[in-house]
Design a protein around this motif. Sequence first.
Motif, mmCIF file in Angstrom:
data_model
loop_
_atom_site.group_PDB
_atom_site.id
_atom_site.type_symbol
_atom_site.label_atom_id
_atom_site.label_comp_id
_atom_site.label_asym_id
_atom_site.label_seq_id
_atom_site.Cartn_x
_atom_site.Cartn_y
_atom_site.Cartn_z
ATOM 1 N N ARG A 11 15.565 -5.915 -13.531
ATOM 2 C CA ARG A 11 15.241 -6.724 -14.710
ATOM 3 C C ARG A 11 14.547 -5.827 -15.727
ATOM 4 N N GLU A 12 14.546 -6.265 -16.961
ATOM 5 C CA GLU A 12 13.883 -5.483 -18.002
ATOM 6 C C GLU A 12 12.381 -5.651 -17.883
ATOM 7 N N MET A 13 11.694 -4.538 -17.870
ATOM 8 C CA MET A 13 10.240 -4.560 -17.705
ATOM 9 C C MET A 13 9.556 -4.898 -19.014
ATOM 10 N N GLY A 14 8.407 -5.570 -18.910
ATOM 11 C CA GLY A 14 7.615 -5.860 -20.091
ATOM 12 C C GLY A 14 6.902 -4.617 -20.585
ATOM 13 N N MET A 15 6.167 -4.742 -21.663
ATOM 14 C CA MET A 15 5.463 -3.594 -22.222
ATOM 15 C C MET A 15 4.385 -3.094 -21.262
ATOM 16 N N LYS A 16 3.813 -4.026 -20.461
ATOM 17 C CA LYS A 16 2.787 -3.629 -19.493
ATOM 18 C C LYS A 16 2.867 -4.575 -18.304
ATOM 19 N N GLU A 17 2.869 -4.004 -17.105
ATOM 20 C CA GLU A 17 2.885 -4.808 -15.883
ATOM 21 C C GLU A 17 1.994 -4.166 -14.842
ATOM 22 N N LYS A 18 1.451 -5.018 -13.962
ATOM 23 C CA LYS A 18 0.613 -4.536 -12.876
ATOM 24 C C LYS A 18 1.202 -4.933 -11.539
ATOM 25 N N ILE A 19 1.070 -4.023 -10.597
ATOM 26 C CA ILE A 19 1.532 -4.266 -9.230
ATOM 27 C C ILE A 19 0.432 -3.758 -8.299
ATOM 28 N N HIS A 20 0.155 -4.499 -7.224
ATOM 29 C CA HIS A 20 -0.905 -4.132 -6.304
ATOM 30 C C HIS A 20 -0.315 -3.805 -4.940
ATOM 31 N N VAL A 21 -0.991 -2.897 -4.257
ATOM 32 C CA VAL A 21 -0.612 -2.528 -2.897
ATOM 33 C C VAL A 21 -1.860 -2.697 -2.033
ATOM 34 N N SER A 22 -1.846 -3.746 -1.174
ATOM 35 C CA SER A 22 -3.037 -4.045 -0.395
ATOM 36 C C SER A 22 -2.681 -4.897 0.820
ATOM 37 N N LYS A 23 -3.385 -4.642 1.923
ATOM 38 C CA LYS A 23 -3.258 -5.490 3.113
ATOM 39 C C LYS A 23 -4.447 -6.421 3.267
ATOM 40 N N THR A 24 -5.467 -6.225 2.442
ATOM 41 C CA THR A 24 -6.713 -6.987 2.594
ATOM 42 C C THR A 24 -7.048 -7.862 1.401
ATOM 43 N N LEU A 25 -6.517 -7.555 0.240
ATOM 44 C CA LEU A 25 -6.862 -8.294 -0.971
ATOM 45 C C LEU A 25 -5.688 -9.134 -1.445
ATOM 46 N N SER A 26 -5.969 -10.123 -2.261
ATOM 47 C CA SER A 26 -4.939 -10.944 -2.903
ATOM 48 C C SER A 26 -5.229 -10.990 -4.394
ATOM 49 N N PHE A 27 -4.170 -11.117 -5.174
ATOM 50 C CA PHE A 27 -4.292 -11.091 -6.632
ATOM 51 C C PHE A 27 -3.492 -12.263 -7.193
ATOM 52 N N ASP A 28 -4.199 -13.190 -7.809
ATOM 53 C CA ASP A 28 -3.540 -14.384 -8.326
ATOM 54 C C ASP A 28 -2.600 -14.037 -9.478
ATOM 55 N N GLY A 29 -1.347 -14.490 -9.364
ATOM 56 C CA GLY A 29 -0.388 -14.360 -10.450
ATOM 57 C C GLY A 29 0.172 -12.966 -10.629
ATOM 58 N N GLU A 30 -0.208 -12.026 -9.788
ATOM 59 C CA GLU A 30 0.291 -10.661 -9.914
ATOM 60 C C GLU A 30 0.933 -10.232 -8.605
ATOM 61 N N SER A 31 1.984 -9.425 -8.711
ATOM 62 C CA SER A 31 2.727 -8.998 -7.533
ATOM 63 C C SER A 31 1.868 -8.105 -6.648
ATOM 64 N N CYS A 32 1.930 -8.370 -5.325
ATOM 65 C CA CYS A 32 1.159 -7.598 -4.376
ATOM 66 C C CYS A 32 2.017 -7.323 -3.145
ATOM 67 N N PHE A 33 2.008 -6.090 -2.681
ATOM 68 C CA PHE A 33 2.785 -5.697 -1.504
ATOM 69 C C PHE A 33 1.862 -4.988 -0.521
ATOM 70 N N GLU A 34 2.106 -5.217 0.757
ATOM 71 C CA GLU A 34 1.290 -4.553 1.767
ATOM 72 C C GLU A 34 1.555 -3.054 1.816
ATOM 73 N N SER A 35 2.792 -2.665 1.504
ATOM 74 C CA SER A 35 3.135 -1.246 1.512
ATOM 75 C C SER A 35 4.343 -1.019 0.621
ATOM 76 N N LEU A 36 4.566 0.244 0.304
ATOM 77 C CA LEU A 36 5.755 0.649 -0.454
ATOM 78 C C LEU A 36 6.427 1.755 0.358
ATOM 79 N N SER A 37 7.391 1.373 1.160
ATOM 80 C CA SER A 37 8.063 2.372 1.988
ATOM 81 C C SER A 37 9.226 2.989 1.215
ATOM 82 N N SER A 38 9.752 4.100 1.751
ATOM 83 C CA SER A 38 10.885 4.749 1.104
ATOM 84 C C SER A 38 12.145 3.881 1.177
ATOM 85 N N LYS A 39 12.200 2.960 2.163
ATOM 86 C CA LYS A 39 13.352 2.050 2.261
ATOM 87 C C LYS A 39 13.220 0.865 1.312
ATOM 88 N N PHE A 40 11.986 0.490 1.003
ATOM 89 C CA PHE A 40 11.747 -0.629 0.082
ATOM 90 C C PHE A 40 10.750 -0.188 -0.992
#
Length: 290
Positions: free
Chosen positions: A184-213
């Motif tokens: 998809r076309e990205m906006g002018m600014k976006e945030k992405i989080h990588v965490s196994k312990t925290l949560s972020f309301d309304g923002e994308s969060c992933f436990e990990s970023l592997s080379s397969k995903f």
Amino acid sequence: MIFAQVMKAYSVEEIRLLEEKMNTYEHWVFLLILLVAVLVLVSVLQRLTIAKLKSFESSKTKLIAKGFIANEDFDRLHSRDVAIADIHTITQTPIHSEMTIGGKDLLYPGLVFKYIVNIDTNKVITIGQREGNIVTRSTDVLDNHLTIVISADDVSNLEILSYTLEFRREGKVLLQLPGARSFREMGMKEKIHVSKTLSFDGESCFESLSSKFPIRFRIGSRVSADGKFKSGYFEFHLFSKDVFEKTTNGTKRIEKHFYLKLVKIFPGYDTAGQTKEGLVPMLGRFGGGL
């Protein structure tokens, strides 16, 4: 009586001496004739050599004159602005100048860039045309086309760190997050989080970023109505790997090293069509983006 006197005047010995003198004179005459012949031959050869040298010098002068004319025409040609070669073929001869670049100056698929994020300092990664951490030298890319800022979160956690990735763009970027089925076309600014312990309301969060995903993104110039680049693009994958690092307390904590891999340059650099500024367009192709 007269005959007897004549015969008496020249004895046999005197006649023999006269014959020897005549033979000697004949030898000298023969040598003189031979010498004259040799001199005549030498003179003829000299004349031929001089004539040949004159002819060679005349030809050389004409060739030099022609060469000067050609050089003058060449200089006049390059004193004007030279039209850039058609970018729709790779078989053309590139325009050589002081800004001409070769394959060693360009990116290639398979390149991997590693980034270590310090706890107290953000890691800034910039992909650009002629400036930035990753320089593409592509006419389809802008300077500061895409900036990625990675910062460590929850640094008081002694077991595992969390991270925030902020993407900012100046040019067109297509983004595909892990688990998504398409770009998809990205906006002018976006945030992405990588965490196994925290949560972020309304923002994308992933436990990990592997080379397969990984996080996949493509950068290019123009996006068509169907959401694909019209000319070409660079596709990068962003992923991370867990590492154990010592904390100030002497314990070990799970932190992450981030990797940016150039997966694809589609359809490829057209090095024959590079500009005088040392920028390279994409190869011409049929159909829309993929």
